[in-house]
Design a protein around this motif. Structure first.
Motif, short mmCIF file in Angstrom:
data_model
loop_
_atom_site.label_atom_id
_atom_site.label_comp_id
_atom_site.label_asym_id
_atom_site.label_seq_id
_atom_site.Cartn_x
_atom_site.Cartn_y
_atom_site.Cartn_z
N GLU A 131 0.83 -1.21 0.00
CA GLU A 131 0.00 0.00 0.00
C GLU A 131 0.86 1.26 0.00
O GLU A 131 0.57 2.24 -0.70
CB GLU A 131 -0.92 -0.02 1.23
CG GLU A 131 -1.92 1.12 1.29
CD GLU A 131 -2.90 1.08 0.13
OE1 GLU A 131 -3.44 2.15 -0.23
OE2 GLU A 131 -3.14 -0.03 -0.41
N LEU A 132 1.96 1.25 0.76
CA LEU A 132 2.86 2.41 0.78
C LEU A 132 3.52 2.61 -0.57
O LEU A 132 3.67 3.75 -1.05
CB LEU A 132 3.94 2.21 1.87
CG LEU A 132 3.46 2.26 3.32
CD1 LEU A 132 4.60 1.91 4.27
CD2 LEU A 132 2.88 3.63 3.65
N ARG A 135 1.07 4.11 -3.06
CA ARG A 135 0.85 5.54 -2.86
C ARG A 135 2.10 6.38 -3.06
O ARG A 135 2.04 7.60 -2.99
CB ARG A 135 0.31 5.77 -1.45
CG ARG A 135 -1.05 5.13 -1.21
CD ARG A 135 -1.50 5.39 0.22
NE ARG A 135 -2.81 4.79 0.49
CZ ARG A 135 -3.44 4.87 1.66
NH1 ARG A 135 -2.86 5.53 2.66
NH2 ARG A 135 -4.61 4.30 1.83
N GLY A 136 3.23 5.71 -3.25
CA GLY A 136 4.47 6.43 -3.43
C GLY A 136 5.01 7.03 -2.17
O GLY A 136 5.77 8.00 -2.21
N GLN A 137 4.64 6.47 -1.03
CA GLN A 137 5.08 7.00 0.25
C GLN A 137 6.32 6.25 0.74
O GLN A 137 6.58 5.12 0.34
CB GLN A 137 3.96 6.90 1.29
CG GLN A 137 2.72 7.69 0.93
CD GLN A 137 1.62 7.51 1.96
OE1 GLN A 137 1.77 6.77 2.92
NE2 GLN A 137 0.50 8.21 1.76
N ASP A 138 7.05 6.90 1.64
CA ASP A 138 8.23 6.27 2.23
C ASP A 138 7.81 5.20 3.23
O ASP A 138 6.71 5.25 3.79
CB ASP A 138 9.10 7.32 2.93
CG ASP A 138 9.64 8.35 1.94
OD1 ASP A 138 9.78 8.00 0.75
OD2 ASP A 138 9.90 9.49 2.37
#
Length: 301
Positions: A131-132, A135-138
Motif C-alpha cells: 500500500e505504501l 501511494r508512493g510514500q516512504d
C-alpha cells in the motif's frame, strides 16, 4: 513292604490322569476348590490301592494328594507369571505408542504457534508495504526489511521446533505483539510487561501472547487491543493472569474454539493453568491463569 510294578504303574497313571484333568480347569477354579480336588485325587488313589489289597493304601493316597496339589499350584503360578510378562509387554507397547502420539501432538502444536503468528505478521507487513509503494510514500522498504527479518526468525524457530530446543521468550513476544498489532493499524496497549515471573510461567504466558495476537490479526476487525499481565494472590495461591482484550469479535460460531486455543489449553494444563474466553458485544477477551508454583518446561517434550 514291596510294591508290585504293575500296581505302581497303575497308581501313577491314575494320578497323572486325574491331575491333568484338574489342571485343565484349574484356571477357572479357586484355591479351596483345587485343594478339595487334590484331596479327592489322593482319596481315589487310596481307594484303588485298598481295592488291590494294599493294607497301607493311605500312604500312596497321601502322596498322590500332595503331588496333585503341588503340580496344580506350580501350574497356576507359571500361568500367572506368563500373564504378567504378556501384560508388561502390552503395556510397554501402549506406552510407546502414546509417547509417539504425544510427541506428534507437541510438534504440530509448536509448528502451528510458530508459523501462524509469523505468517500473519508477514502478511500484514507485506500488505502495508504494498500500500505504501502504491501511494508512493516512504516506508515500504523498511516494511519489507522487517518482512525479511520475520522470515529469518521464523526459519530459526522452525529449526528449533524440529530439534525440540526452542523455548519462547515473554519479553520478545510482547515486543513482537506490539509491533505486529501496530503494523496492522491496531492501537495497542501493553500493561505489566515488567512483571517478574518464573521461567515456566513466562514460557506459558509467552505462548498465550503469541496465539492471542495471531487470532486478533487473523480473525478480528479490531481497532484497539489491550494486553494486561498481572500477578494476583500471594503465597501458594499466587498466579499470573494475562488478559488480552480487543474490540473486534472473531468471526465464526461462538463457543467453537480453534486448534490454536485447544493447543493453548493443553499447554496451560501442563503447568496447572486455565484458559477462558468471553465474547460480549463487540469485545473479545481471552484470559489465561497460571499458578506461580508451576514447574517444568513448556517448550521441551
Amino acid at each position: 513292604m514291596q510294591v508290585e510294578p504293575e500296581r505302581a504303574v497303575r497308581s501313577l497313571a491314575l494320578l497323572l490322569t486325574l491331575t491333568v484333568a484338574v489342571l485343565a480347569v484349574s484356571l477357572v477354579l479357586g484355591a479351596r476348590t483345587l485343594l478339595v480336588c487334590s484331596l479327592a485325587i489322593g482319596l481315589v488313589v487310596g481307594i484303588t490301592e485298598t481295592a488291590a489289597g494294599d493294607p497301607a493304601a493311605w500312604v500312596p493316597g497321601a502322596l498322590a494328594a500332595l503331588i496333585a496339589w503341588g503340580m496344580t499350584l506350580s501350574f497356576r503360578l507359571s500361568v500367572w507369571m506368563l500373564g504378567v510378562v504378556w501384560e508388561q509387554e502390552r503395556s510397554r507397547t501402549v506406552h510407546a505408542r502414546l509417547a509417539v502420539a504425544e510427541e506428534r501432538l507437541r510438534f504440530s502444536r509448536d509448528l502451528h504457534d510458530v508459523v501462524g503468528r509469523t505468517l500473519s505478521a508477514i502478511a500484514v507487513k507485506s500488505e502495508l508495504a504494498a500500500e505504501l509503494a502504491r501511494r508512493g510514500q516512504d516506508g515500504a522498504v523498511d516494511q519489507m526489511t522487517e518482512v525479511r527479518e520475520l522470515a529469518q526468525d521464523s526459519l530459526r524457530e522452525v529449526r528449533g521446533v524440529v530439534s525440540g530446543l526452542r523455548t519462547p521468550d515473554l519479553a520478545a513476544e510482547l515486543a513482537g505483539a506490539r509491533s505486529v498489532l501496530r503494523s496492522a493499524g491496531i492501537d495497542t496497549r501493553v500493561i505489566g510487561e515488567d512483571a517478574r515471573l518464573p521461567d515456566a510461567v513466562q514460557q506459558a504466558v509467552a505462548w498465550v501472547v503469541r496465539e492471542a495476537v495471531t487470532n486478533v490479526v487473523r480473525h478480528a476487525h479490531a481497532r484497539r487491543c489491550t494486553i494486561d499481565l498481572d500477578v494476583a494472590g500471594d503465597g501458594g495461591d499466587a498466579r499470573a493472569v494475562l488478559t488480552v482484550t480487543n474490540d473486534g469479535v472473531p468471526a465464526g460460531p461462538a463457543g467453537t474454539p480453534g486448534s490454536g486455543l485447544i493447543g493453548l489449553t493443553e499447554r496451560l494444563a501442563q503447568v496447572g493453568g486455565t484458559l477462558a474466553t468471553d465474547a460480549g458485544g463487540d469485545r473479545f477477551t481471552l484470559r489465561a491463569t497460571v499458578p506461580l508454583r508451576a514447574a517444568g518446561s513448556m517448550g521441551a517434550p
